[in-house]
Write a protein that holds these residues in place. Structure first.
Motif, PDB file in Angstrom:
ATOM      1  N   TRP A  77       0.823  -1.196   0.000  1.00 48.97           N
ATOM      2  CA  TRP A  77       0.000   0.000   0.000  1.00 48.97           C
ATOM      3  C   TRP A  77       0.858   1.247   0.000  1.00 48.97           C
ATOM      4  O   TRP A  77       1.997   1.237   0.496  1.00 48.97           O
ATOM      5  CB  TRP A  77      -0.905   0.034   1.241  1.00 48.97           C
ATOM      6  N   PRO A  78       0.303   2.358  -0.493  1.00 47.85           N
ATOM      7  CA  PRO A  78       1.037   3.628  -0.396  1.00 47.85           C
ATOM      8  C   PRO A  78       1.279   4.003   1.069  1.00 47.85           C
ATOM      9  O   PRO A  78       0.501   3.648   1.967  1.00 47.85           O
ATOM     10  CB  PRO A  78       0.116   4.632  -1.092  1.00 47.85           C
ATOM     11  N   ARG A  79       2.369   4.702   1.305  1.00 44.81           N
ATOM     12  CA  ARG A  79       2.686   5.123   2.676  1.00 44.81           C
ATOM     13  C   ARG A  79       1.599   6.036   3.244  1.00 44.81           C
ATOM     14  O   ARG A  79       1.428   6.127   4.473  1.00 44.81           O
ATOM     15  CB  ARG A  79       4.040   5.856   2.681  1.00 44.81           C
ATOM     16  N   SER A  80       0.852   6.682   2.380  1.00 40.00           N
ATOM     17  CA  SER A  80      -0.205   7.565   2.872  1.00 40.00           C
ATOM     18  C   SER A  80      -1.290   6.782   3.594  1.00 40.00           C
ATOM     19  O   SER A  80      -1.939   7.303   4.512  1.00 40.00           O
ATOM     20  CB  SER A  80      -0.815   8.341   1.697  1.00 40.00           C
ATOM     21  N   PHE A 103       9.579  -0.793   6.341  1.00 37.65           N
ATOM     22  CA  PHE A 103       9.602   0.467   5.594  1.00 37.65           C
ATOM     23  C   PHE A 103      11.057   0.818   5.265  1.00 37.65           C
ATOM     24  O   PHE A 103      11.576   1.847   5.656  1.00 37.65           O
ATOM     25  CB  PHE A 103       8.977   1.604   6.407  1.00 37.65           C
ATOM     26  N   SER A 107       9.301   5.547  -1.006  1.00 37.55           N
ATOM     27  CA  SER A 107       8.161   5.344  -1.892  1.00 37.55           C
ATOM     28  C   SER A 107       8.285   6.236  -3.113  1.00 37.55           C
ATOM     29  O   SER A 107       9.165   7.105  -3.207  1.00 37.55           O
ATOM     30  CB  SER A 107       6.864   5.646  -1.139  1.00 37.55           C
ATOM     31  N   ALA A 108       7.378   6.031  -4.045  1.00 40.30           N
ATOM     32  CA  ALA A 108       7.401   6.821  -5.280  1.00 40.30           C
ATOM     33  C   ALA A 108       7.012   8.270  -5.025  1.00 40.30           C
ATOM     34  O   ALA A 108       7.345   9.150  -5.814  1.00 40.30           O
ATOM     35  CB  ALA A 108       6.472   6.185  -6.310  1.00 40.30           C
ATOM     36  N   ARG A 109       6.309   8.499  -3.926  1.00 36.88           N
ATOM     37  CA  ARG A 109       5.869   9.855  -3.584  1.00 36.88           C
ATOM     38  C   ARG A 109       6.559  10.285  -2.292  1.00 36.88           C
ATOM     39  O   ARG A 109       6.171   9.849  -1.200  1.00 36.88           O
ATOM     40  CB  ARG A 109       4.355   9.884  -3.411  1.00 36.88           C
ATOM     41  N   ASP A 112       4.480  11.291   0.648  1.00 32.27           N
ATOM     42  CA  ASP A 112       3.851  10.260   1.471  1.00 32.27           C
ATOM     43  C   ASP A 112       4.775   9.819   2.599  1.00 32.27           C
ATOM     44  O   ASP A 112       4.333   9.572   3.724  1.00 32.27           O
ATOM     45  CB  ASP A 112       3.489   9.057   0.604  1.00 32.27           C
ATOM     46  N   ASP A 113       6.078   9.714   2.308  1.00 35.89           N
ATOM     47  CA  ASP A 113       7.041   9.359   3.352  1.00 35.89           C
ATOM     48  C   ASP A 113       7.088  10.437   4.429  1.00 35.89           C
ATOM     49  O   ASP A 113       7.167  10.140   5.633  1.00 35.89           O
ATOM     50  CB  ASP A 113       8.433   9.167   2.748  1.00 35.89           C
TER      51      ASP A 113
END
Length: 816
Positions: A77-80, A103, A107-109, A112-113
């Motif tokens: 899942w996205p970190r968000s 973790f 991440s790609a965003r 979000d991190d």
């Protein structure tokens, strides 16, 4: 040796002491093998049921289940999503949150991190370290612990390992409080959470030697029940606010994948009934709850564990000696006492000793001690009777000696037997041992040359068997064979004239020469006739076989090297003096300064090359056999690397094509590399600028079936001027060390193929390989070097093909 009561008592005491010394070592060795570990685990599983285990209502699992995956989407899942979960949990003010999720990568965003980092900083969050075992890592992948993303680790309350190592039966029973190396020892993340990040390191850690991975302070725990025993809330319900904040207030929260999430995070456990598997997050919940409630099961330190295994053996042997009549009852009483003591230790002190090993040691000590006790007298009588039957007529009766009162009729019989054979057996044993201990080859022969006895050195010299001295009476392969006939079949070098033809002087003839065995050992015979009884001549001779192999080899090497040094190493110096003389003759004008410098430089390089190859030859001849299984391609690449700069300086391209075969050979890697380097250097030297030297390797057949051995073949092919068949034959057959004294090498040989090829010949001969070549003028030359492949048995081959890589400590957590 006196067969009295004191001897028997001393023997029983000696046997008991040997058992007390050797049985603990045997038991400690067996404790890591099949049998005892399984028994200790079985006892552990039974005793573990005596510990209380109830699931605490303060521990709540937030499960990543199938319903959450269907609602949010597939993992990872996205970190968000994780940040939003923590933001939802913040108003509930839980005591702490443990993420059973790695973790360790960005991440790609990035936003979000950053959001997740802020959410982690708002709560006491604990993060696990990802662990990669060396046996499970792909080539080039870093092993050991991998930290979470730096911005996440900075805001976390604590980070620790989450490794769960199943036992040999693939069931989880224990976890280590600390893992890592001396440089970085990481605590268990559940321990940090249970103690509020206070137990970051042990008091007195004892690390594994040589910087190996260390696992310290193992603890066991009883599972509160099967999967689902602890209160579990769905991840999606908490995320959507369907779970009230009050129900999570002040709780210990653990976030991780459940069984129905289809994440490979299931491990087998013990003590939970028919449903014996459990997801990793629930295992950590049980371990954390046991640490928090103080109901963990502790294990002894290595020293304490050794005492638990050894001391019962010593106590049992002491009781056996004090009361041999009641030895069985004493053993049974000790086994029962150990079982009761272990039960009390587990139930009252939460301490688990290696009880199965202790009971096995008591049982083995009784069996060994009683067996030695009952067989001591029978063995003694049997040895004496056998020795008496071997005594020839006229054996001497030993003098009467005072004896202790016999214990029984058997001991009285031992007294009478021992008196008859004591002196003869002692003398015979002394002579036999003396013969076997001699460092030179010795044989005792009859007058006709038939060997009656020989020592280990003689057997090695005449038969090639290893020089291992066996016990007196052991089989002698030379016994009954005729030494004079064995010598007659060897290559013989006469030392003096005057040989006698009759059999009476065959020994004089044998002593008048040097013999070379099939193994190329050189020996000389020295025989001395033994004295007989009274005036009668002796019927046997003591024959010493003097080994002259080393002496003759050194002598031959000295002569060959003197011949080489007298010419080959002087040749460059003579050339330099000739150049200087031509330059000094200014009137002739035959050579200028530039030509002089160029000529001196060329001859100096010749001298250096000759000297380097001479040193290689000396190293090849003098170094001991230090062979090991290596890939032949590795030695070839070492040689290519070493010759690369030389090839570049001459504008020659090296083209290695070594293939995919392992080509494992048994070789001395530095010497093999030197031989290949010499072939490459010669190929480069005889190649014009812009040409290519090709290096190829292959194997003739598979070495993986039934021990069949193939060959690894390395070829070095140049595109130089080539050579005639006559010159090629001279290069392949001529060794610079074997030229007659004063015989010069051909000019082309000295400059291109002389002592360097001698090194190649010596290395190939040492490795039992072969060298071949083919060439023709104008088309270049190809040299082939062959070595036998390392033989593999069928079991080793099947094992290398079918054995999977050990996963070591299993990774419980998915990378999300």
């Amino acid at each position: 040796m006196r067969a009295d009561g004191r001897f028997m008592r001393r023997r029983l005491l000696t046997d008991s002491l040997l058992i007390a010394l050797l049985l603990p070592l045997l038991l400690l060795w067996l404790d890591g093998r099949t049998g005892l570990p399984e028994a200790n685990r079985m006892v552990y599983d039974r005793l573990l049921q005596t510990l209380p285990a109830t699931a605490s209502g303060d521990v709540v699992i937030i499960g990543i289940d199938k319903r959450s995956i269907d609602a949010i989407g597939p993992l990872p899942w996205p970190r968000s999503v994780h940040a939003e979960l923590l933001e939802r949990l913040a108003p509930a003010a839980p005591r702490s949150v443990l993420f059973n999720v790695f973790f360790d990568a960005g991440s790609a965003r990035p936003e979000d991190d950053q959001r997740l980092a802020r959410a982690i900083g708002a709560l006491p969050v604990y993060l696990p370290l990802d662990y990669t075992h060396p046996s499970a890592a792909a080539p080039g992948v870093r092993t050991g612990f991998t930290d979470p993303l730096a911005m996440l680790a900075q805001h976390a309350e604590g980070i620790g390992h989450a490794n769960v190592a199943p036992d040999a039966d693939d069931r989880v029973r224990t976890i280590f409080r600390y893992e890592g190396t001396a440089e970085r020892l990481v605590p268990y993340v559940g321990l940090l959470m249970a103690t509020g990040a206070q137990d970051a390191s042990p008091a007195n850690p004892v690390f594994a030697p040589r910087g190996d991975w260390s696992k310290l302070s193992r603890f066991g725990f009883r599972f509160a029940g099967p999967a689902g025993t602890y209160r579990t809330e769905s991840f999606i319900d908490v995320l959507r606010g369907a779970v009230s904040a009050d129900s999570l207030r002040g709780k210990y929260l653990m976030v991780g994948a459940l069984a129905d999430s289809r994440v490979n995070d299931q491990l087998a456990v013990v003590g939970v009934g028919a449903r014996s598997s459990m997801p990793g997050v629930e295992i950590h919940a049980n371990a954390f709850d046991a640490l928090r409630q103080g109901r963990t099961l502790e294990f002894p330190t290595p020293v304490a564990g050794t005492l638990w295994k050894v001391v019962p053996i010593w106590i049992a042997l002491a009781l056996f000696l004090l009361s041999a009549r009641h030895a069985l009852a004493s053993a049974m009483l000790l086994v029962t006492g150990c079982a009761l003591l272990a039960l009390i230790a587990v139930s009252q002190a939460h301490y688990m000793p290696p009880i199965a090993t202790s009971m096995a040691g008591i049982a083995l000590s009784y069996l060994l001690w009683s067996g030695r006790r009952f067989s001591a007298m029978l063995l003694f009588l049997r040895q004496r009777i056998d020795a008496l039957n071997a005594v020839p007529s006229g054996a001497f009766e030993p003098p009467t000696t005072p004896r202790a009162v016999a214990l029984d009729a058997v001991e009285e019989r031992a007294h009478s037997l021992d008196r008859a054979i004591q002196r003869l057996v002692g003398l015979q044993a002394m002579l036999n041992e003396s013969l076997q201990m001699m460092p030179v080859a010795v044989a005792v022969c009859r007058a006709d040359g038939v060997i009656a006895q020989s020592n280990a050195v003689a057997r090695q010299l005449l038969t090639g068997q290893p020089a291992i001295a066996g016990p007196a009476g052991a089989g002698d392969p030379l016994e009954g064979r005729n030494l004079l006939d064995i010598l007659s079949r060897m290559q013989r070098k006469t030392i003096s004239d005057g040989l006698q033809a009759d059999a009476a002087d065959r020994w004089a003839q044998a002593m008048d020469g040097e013999y070379t065995t099939a193994g190329h050992d050189v020996l000389r015979v020295h025989a001395v006739q033994l004295a007989g009884l009274g005036d009668a001549p002796g019927t046997h001779r003591v024959v010493v076989l003097r080994d002259l192999t080393t002496e003759r080899r050194v002598q031959g090497e000295r002569e060959r090297w003197f011949a080489f040094l007298s010419h080959d190493l002087r040749s460059p110096q003579v050339s330099i003096l000739s150049l200087l003389a031509l330059h000094a003759d200014q009137e002739s004008g035959r050579i200028d300064t530039a030509q002089l410098v160029q000529g001196v430089e060329r001859q100096a390089h010749r001298t250096l090359a000759l000297t380097e190859n001479v040193m290689s030859m000396i190293e090849t001849a003098a170094s001991r056999q230090d062979l090991s299984a290596i890939p032949m391609g590795d030695a070839a690449m070492d040689a290519i690397d070493a010759s690369w700069h030389y090839a570049q300086s001459r504008g020659v391209l090296l083209a290695p094509m070594l293939g995919d075969d392992d080509c494992i050979v048994r070789a001395d890697r530095p010497l093999l590399t030197r031989a290949i380097l010499n072939l490459l250097t010669n190929a480069i030297r005889h190649s014009a600028p812009g040409r290519t030297v090709h290096v190829c390797m292959s194997q003739s057949q598979s070495a993986l079936h039934g021990g069949a051995v193939g060959e690894a073949v390395l070829s070095v092919r140049d595109e130089g001027e080539g050579m005639s068949a006559e010159k090629l034959a001279r290069i392949l057959k001529t060794d610079a060390r074997e030229r007659a004294p004063g015989q010069p090498a051909h000019a082309h040989d000295v400059q291109g193929w002389g002592i360097g090829m001698s090194v190649v010949h010596a290395v190939i001969e040492r490795h039992r390989g072969w060298l071949d070549a083919h060439s023709a003028p104008g088309v270049g030359s190809t040299f082939l070097l062959g070595l036998p492949l390392q033989a593999l048995s069928m079991e080793e081959a099947d094992y290398s093909r079918n054995t999977p890589q050990s996963a070591g400590n299993q990774r419980m957590l998915p990378t999300l």
